[in-house]
Design an enzyme around this catalytic site. Structure first.
Site, PDB file in Angstrom:
ATOM      1  N   HIS A  53       0.838  -1.210   0.000  1.00  0.00           N
ATOM      2  CA  HIS A  53       0.000   0.000   0.000  1.00  0.00           C
ATOM      3  C   HIS A  53       0.870   1.256   0.000  1.00  0.00           C
ATOM      4  CE1 HIS A  53      -3.066   2.728   2.193  1.00  0.00           C
ATOM      5  NE2 HIS A  53      -3.351   2.687   0.913  1.00  0.00           N
ATOM      6  N   ASN A 112      -4.829   4.120   7.083  1.00  0.00           N
ATOM      7  CA  ASN A 112      -6.233   4.459   6.816  1.00  0.00           C
ATOM      8  C   ASN A 112      -7.140   4.211   8.011  1.00  0.00           C
ATOM      9  OD1 ASN A 112      -5.902   5.583   4.346  1.00  0.00           O
ATOM     10  ND2 ASN A 112      -6.184   3.681   3.218  1.00  0.00           N
TER      11      ASN A 112
HETATM   12  N1  CAA Z   1       3.293  13.972  -8.018  1.00  0.00           N
HETATM   13  C1  CAA Z   1       4.630  13.946  -7.864  1.00  0.00           C
HETATM   14  N2  CAA Z   1       5.325  14.879  -7.163  1.00  0.00           N
HETATM   15  C2  CAA Z   1       4.622  15.872  -6.608  1.00  0.00           C
HETATM   16  C3  CAA Z   1       3.219  15.969  -6.725  1.00  0.00           C
HETATM   17  C4  CAA Z   1       2.549  14.960  -7.473  1.00  0.00           C
HETATM   18  N3  CAA Z   1       1.209  14.951  -7.617  1.00  0.00           N
HETATM   19  N4  CAA Z   1       2.801  17.072  -6.059  1.00  0.00           N
HETATM   20  C5  CAA Z   1       3.898  17.636  -5.542  1.00  0.00           C
HETATM   21  N5  CAA Z   1       5.001  16.931  -5.866  1.00  0.00           N
HETATM   22  C6  CAA Z   1       6.386  17.188  -5.457  1.00  0.00           C
HETATM   23  C7  CAA Z   1       6.912  18.535  -5.921  1.00  0.00           C
HETATM   24  O1  CAA Z   1       7.555  18.422  -7.180  1.00  0.00           O
HETATM   25  C8  CAA Z   1       7.900  18.909  -4.822  1.00  0.00           C
HETATM   26  O2  CAA Z   1       9.135  18.207  -5.013  1.00  0.00           O
HETATM   27  P1  CAA Z   1      10.546  18.814  -4.438  1.00  0.00           P
HETATM   28  O3  CAA Z   1      10.423  18.865  -2.960  1.00  0.00           O
HETATM   29  O4  CAA Z   1      11.562  17.801  -4.894  1.00  0.00           O
HETATM   30  O5  CAA Z   1      10.672  20.150  -5.053  1.00  0.00           O
HETATM   31  C9  CAA Z   1       7.270  18.320  -3.562  1.00  0.00           C
HETATM   32  O6  CAA Z   1       6.367  17.306  -4.008  1.00  0.00           O
HETATM   33  C10 CAA Z   1       6.529  19.375  -2.785  1.00  0.00           C
HETATM   34  O7  CAA Z   1       5.591  19.950  -3.685  1.00  0.00           O
HETATM   35  P2  CAA Z   1       5.079  21.457  -3.645  1.00  0.00           P
HETATM   36  O8  CAA Z   1       6.136  22.336  -3.048  1.00  0.00           O
HETATM   37  O9  CAA Z   1       4.518  21.818  -4.959  1.00  0.00           O
HETATM   38  O10 CAA Z   1       3.805  21.376  -2.718  1.00  0.00           O
HETATM   39  P3  CAA Z   1       3.681  21.011  -1.201  1.00  0.00           P
HETATM   40  O11 CAA Z   1       4.858  21.425  -0.419  1.00  0.00           O
HETATM   41  O12 CAA Z   1       2.339  21.494  -0.829  1.00  0.00           O
HETATM   42  O13 CAA Z   1       3.654  19.407  -1.178  1.00  0.00           O
HETATM   43  C11 CAA Z   1       2.472  17.402  -1.107  1.00  0.00           C
HETATM   44  C12 CAA Z   1       2.744  18.679  -1.900  1.00  0.00           C
HETATM   45  C13 CAA Z   1       3.715  16.552  -1.017  1.00  0.00           C
HETATM   46  C14 CAA Z   1       1.387  16.648  -1.847  1.00  0.00           C
HETATM   47  C15 CAA Z   1       2.017  17.809   0.350  1.00  0.00           C
HETATM   48  O14 CAA Z   1       0.989  18.760   0.277  1.00  0.00           O
HETATM   49  C16 CAA Z   1       1.575  16.636   1.184  1.00  0.00           C
HETATM   50  O15 CAA Z   1       2.371  15.912   1.758  1.00  0.00           O
HETATM   51  N6  CAA Z   1       0.226  16.449   1.294  1.00  0.00           N
HETATM   52  C17 CAA Z   1      -0.355  15.359   2.056  1.00  0.00           C
HETATM   53  C18 CAA Z   1      -0.379  14.123   1.201  1.00  0.00           C
HETATM   54  C19 CAA Z   1      -0.916  12.936   1.955  1.00  0.00           C
HETATM   55  O16 CAA Z   1      -1.334  12.989   3.103  1.00  0.00           O
HETATM   56  N7  CAA Z   1      -0.922  11.790   1.258  1.00  0.00           N
HETATM   57  C20 CAA Z   1      -1.476  10.571   1.781  1.00  0.00           C
HETATM   58  C21 CAA Z   1      -2.909  10.443   1.307  1.00  0.00           C
HETATM   59  S1  CAA Z   1      -3.708   9.014   1.988  1.00  0.00           S
HETATM   60  C22 CAA Z   1      -3.204   7.770   0.991  1.00  0.00           C
HETATM   61  O17 CAA Z   1      -2.476   7.938   0.054  1.00  0.00           O
HETATM   62  C23 CAA Z   1      -3.705   6.403   1.358  1.00  0.00           C
HETATM   63  C24 CAA Z   1      -5.009   5.959   0.865  1.00  0.00           C
HETATM   64  O18 CAA Z   1      -5.204   4.743   0.771  1.00  0.00           O
HETATM   65  C25 CAA Z   1      -6.108   6.899   0.551  1.00  0.00           C
HETATM   66  P1  NAD Z   2      -7.944   6.231  -9.981  1.00  0.00           P
HETATM   67  O1  NAD Z   2      -9.409   6.336 -10.163  1.00  0.00           O
HETATM   68  O2  NAD Z   2      -7.103   7.448 -10.098  1.00  0.00           O
HETATM   69  O3  NAD Z   2      -7.323   5.151 -11.011  1.00  0.00           O
HETATM   70  C1  NAD Z   2      -7.799   3.855 -11.164  1.00  0.00           C
HETATM   71  C2  NAD Z   2      -7.515   3.481 -12.617  1.00  0.00           C
HETATM   72  O4  NAD Z   2      -7.679   2.079 -12.797  1.00  0.00           O
HETATM   73  C3  NAD Z   2      -8.462   4.176 -13.607  1.00  0.00           C
HETATM   74  O5  NAD Z   2      -7.686   4.922 -14.528  1.00  0.00           O
HETATM   75  C4  NAD Z   2      -9.191   3.019 -14.297  1.00  0.00           C
HETATM   76  O6  NAD Z   2      -9.423   3.226 -15.669  1.00  0.00           O
HETATM   77  C5  NAD Z   2      -8.195   1.885 -14.092  1.00  0.00           C
HETATM   78  N1  NAD Z   2      -8.770   0.535 -14.175  1.00  0.00           N
HETATM   79  C6  NAD Z   2      -9.967   0.098 -13.721  1.00  0.00           C
HETATM   80  N2  NAD Z   2     -10.089  -1.228 -13.973  1.00  0.00           N
HETATM   81  C7  NAD Z   2      -8.955  -1.629 -14.596  1.00  0.00           C
HETATM   82  C8  NAD Z   2      -8.450  -2.858 -15.110  1.00  0.00           C
HETATM   83  N3  NAD Z   2      -9.176  -3.974 -15.026  1.00  0.00           N
HETATM   84  N4  NAD Z   2      -7.229  -2.885 -15.700  1.00  0.00           N
HETATM   85  C9  NAD Z   2      -6.474  -1.756 -15.781  1.00  0.00           C
HETATM   86  N5  NAD Z   2      -6.896  -0.561 -15.313  1.00  0.00           N
HETATM   87  C10 NAD Z   2      -8.102  -0.498 -14.724  1.00  0.00           C
HETATM   88  O7  NAD Z   2      -7.747   5.523  -8.565  1.00  0.00           O
HETATM   89  P2  NAD Z   2      -6.463   5.546  -7.626  1.00  0.00           P
HETATM   90  O8  NAD Z   2      -6.614   6.697  -6.692  1.00  0.00           O
HETATM   91  O9  NAD Z   2      -5.245   5.387  -8.440  1.00  0.00           O
HETATM   92  O10 NAD Z   2      -6.722   4.230  -6.764  1.00  0.00           O
HETATM   93  C11 NAD Z   2      -6.377   2.952  -7.249  1.00  0.00           C
HETATM   94  C12 NAD Z   2      -6.237   1.997  -6.076  1.00  0.00           C
HETATM   95  O11 NAD Z   2      -5.243   2.508  -5.171  1.00  0.00           O
HETATM   96  C13 NAD Z   2      -7.498   1.794  -5.252  1.00  0.00           C
HETATM   97  O12 NAD Z   2      -7.518   0.473  -4.779  1.00  0.00           O
HETATM   98  C14 NAD Z   2      -7.305   2.783  -4.104  1.00  0.00           C
HETATM   99  O13 NAD Z   2      -8.018   2.424  -2.961  1.00  0.00           O
HETATM  100  C15 NAD Z   2      -5.812   2.657  -3.874  1.00  0.00           C
HETATM  101  N6  NAD Z   2      -5.169   3.821  -3.232  1.00  0.00           N
HETATM  102  C16 NAD Z   2      -5.564   5.082  -3.547  1.00  0.00           C
HETATM  103  C17 NAD Z   2      -4.909   6.150  -2.944  1.00  0.00           C
HETATM  104  C18 NAD Z   2      -5.292   7.572  -3.253  1.00  0.00           C
HETATM  105  O14 NAD Z   2      -4.865   8.480  -2.520  1.00  0.00           O
HETATM  106  N7  NAD Z   2      -6.050   7.854  -4.286  1.00  0.00           N
HETATM  107  C19 NAD Z   2      -3.858   5.918  -2.037  1.00  0.00           C
HETATM  108  C20 NAD Z   2      -3.460   4.596  -1.771  1.00  0.00           C
HETATM  109  C21 NAD Z   2      -4.141   3.544  -2.367  1.00  0.00           C
END
Ligand code: CAA
Ligand code: NAD
Length: 294
Positions: free
Chosen positions: A140, A190
């Site tokens: 993850h 999460n």
């Molecule tokens: N992709 C790749 N790189 C990115 C990016 C993206 N979408 N967005 C920003 N960056 C990079 C930038 O290029 C920059 O790199 P350098 O330090 O090398 O210059 C760095 O990240 C910082 O970017 P910024 O200065 O533009 O912006 P920021 O300081 O606001 O940082 C961020 C952006 C890293 C996204 C920061 O806001 C952050 O840490 N946010 C929280 C993200 C978070 O909590 N993620 C977890 C989500 S939960 C999850 O993922 C699990 C799940 O299952 C849902």
């Molecule tokens: P997303 O909607 O950005 O992307 C998912 C992609 O998968 C879409 O582009 C869709 O077209 C593609 N897809 C669907 N079925 C497919 C298949 N059979 N073969 C190939 N491609 C297929 O979603 P996401 O945010 O990238 O999330 C993807 C997975 O990662 C989920 O399981 C999510 O829970 C997990 N995840 C998401 C995050 C987040 O912050 N968004 C963080 C960690 C884990």
């Protein structure tokens, strides 16, 4: 077994980032999307990230070209037949994952290791869609994958400990700090993060404060890099909605229940930053405009 050939299924927010970090670590990566258009979109975002690294001077342009040469996009699952390792990052819905794992199990050799990047689904349940319970685990990553330093590696009761250690080592090879955990819904992050994000939506629904003030409170009062509503837009409201339903189903606790506003926003297609609209309007992505939603 050295992991050299990696298959990534899904090239959305997470899949494109996973493909990028694996190719940067020297692996040959095949990434699959469901249509050429979605593949193109995912690879464009990957190219944008690589270009940003070249501009900043952290990646020489010759290295970027080599990284790109190790990456191949496809819409055909059969191209995963030579992979040592396949990681899935498709939509967070069990029927879609079931269909995928059932097909991949027939395509990939017995020794290929399978991992899911799921946020909340049971790894054990997904493993049962295959004939390789011992070679199936969770990996993850966090969004944005190239930036966030953590990866959770998740074992089930059936995962072979050698396979688990191999993927822990692979996580380190990708430059991540690995935490080991077991197959409990939501794993570590999460389980703690999702109730907080859902509470932020409830606070908005109950009129505690505006979108902007809720976000500023957690940014400026607690030092979070993003406020919770900005983070929800960043993660994707559809993904968070699926996660909350899965976690509520597992634990039957209110803190995991989806707030009605979240459901309605997903129904309207306001899935956050990737959709151009969520708690903010991203018509100008550099200046998101908070919306009045209640
Ligand atoms: N992709 C790749 N790189 C990115 C990016 C993206 N979408 N967005 C920003 N960056 C990079 C930038 O290029 C920059 O790199 P350098 O330090 O090398 O210059 C760095 O990240 C910082 O970017 P910024 O200065 O533009 O912006 P920021 O300081 O606001 O940082 C961020 C952006 C890293 C996204 C920061 O806001 C952050 O840490 N946010 C929280 C993200 C978070 O909590 N993620 C977890 C989500 S939960 C999850 O993922 C699990 C799940 O299952 C849902
Ligand atoms: P997303 O909607 O950005 O992307 C998912 C992609 O998968 C879409 O582009 C869709 O077209 C593609 N897809 C669907 N079925 C497919 C298949 N059979 N073969 C190939 N491609 C297929 O979603 P996401 O945010 O990238 O999330 C993807 C997975 O990662 C989920 O399981 C999510 O829970 C997990 N995840 C998401 C995050 C987040 O912050 N968004 C963080 C960690 C884990």
């Amino acid at each position: 077994m050295a992991i050299e050939r990696v298959g990534v299924v899904g090239c959305g927010l997470m899949g494109s980032g996973i493909a990028q970090v694996a190719a940067q670590a020297g692996c040959h990566v095949t990434v699959r999307e469901v249509s050429p258009q979605l593949l193109e979109k995912g690879l464009q975002s990957l190219d944008k990230n690589l270009a940003r690294l070249v501009e900043k001077g952290t990646l020489p342009s010759s290295d970027r070209d080599q990284v790109r040469a190790r990456l191949r996009g496809t819409t055909n699952l059969n191209e995963f037949k030579d992979c040592d390792f396949v990681i899935e990052a498709i939509v967070e819905l069990l029927p879609a994952k079931r269909e995928l794992w059932t097909a991949l199990d027939k395509i990939c050799p017995k020794q290929t290791i399978f991992a899911s990047n799921t946020s909340s689904l049971s790894i054990t349940e997904m493993a049962t869609f295959t004939q390789r319970l011992d070679r199936f685990l969770g990996m993850h990553f966090f969004n944005p994958v190239p930036v966030m330093k953590l990866v959770e590696v998740i074992r089930t009761i059936a995962t072979d400990p050698k396979v688990f250690d191999e993927i822990v080592a692979f996580g380190a090879k990708l430059g991540k700090t690995v935490v080991r955990t077991s197959d409990r819904t939501g794993f570590i992050v999460n389980r703690l993060l999702v109730p907080y994000l859902l509470d932020a939506v409830r606070a908005l629904e109950e009129g505690v404060a505006s979108v902007e003030d809720i976000d500023n409170s957690m940014k400026l009062g607690c030092g979070h890099p993003m406020g919770p509503l900005t983070l929800l837009d960043f993660v994707g409201l559809d993904t968070t909605y699926y996660i909350s339903n899965i976690m509520f189903d597992e634990f039957k606790e209110k803190r995991f229940a989806s707030p009605p506003l979240l459901k309605r926003m997903v129904l309207a297609g306001w899935n956050g930053r990737k959709a151009g609209r969520g708690f903010y309007d991203y018509a100008d992505p550099a200046r998101p405009k908070p919306l009045q939603l209640t």
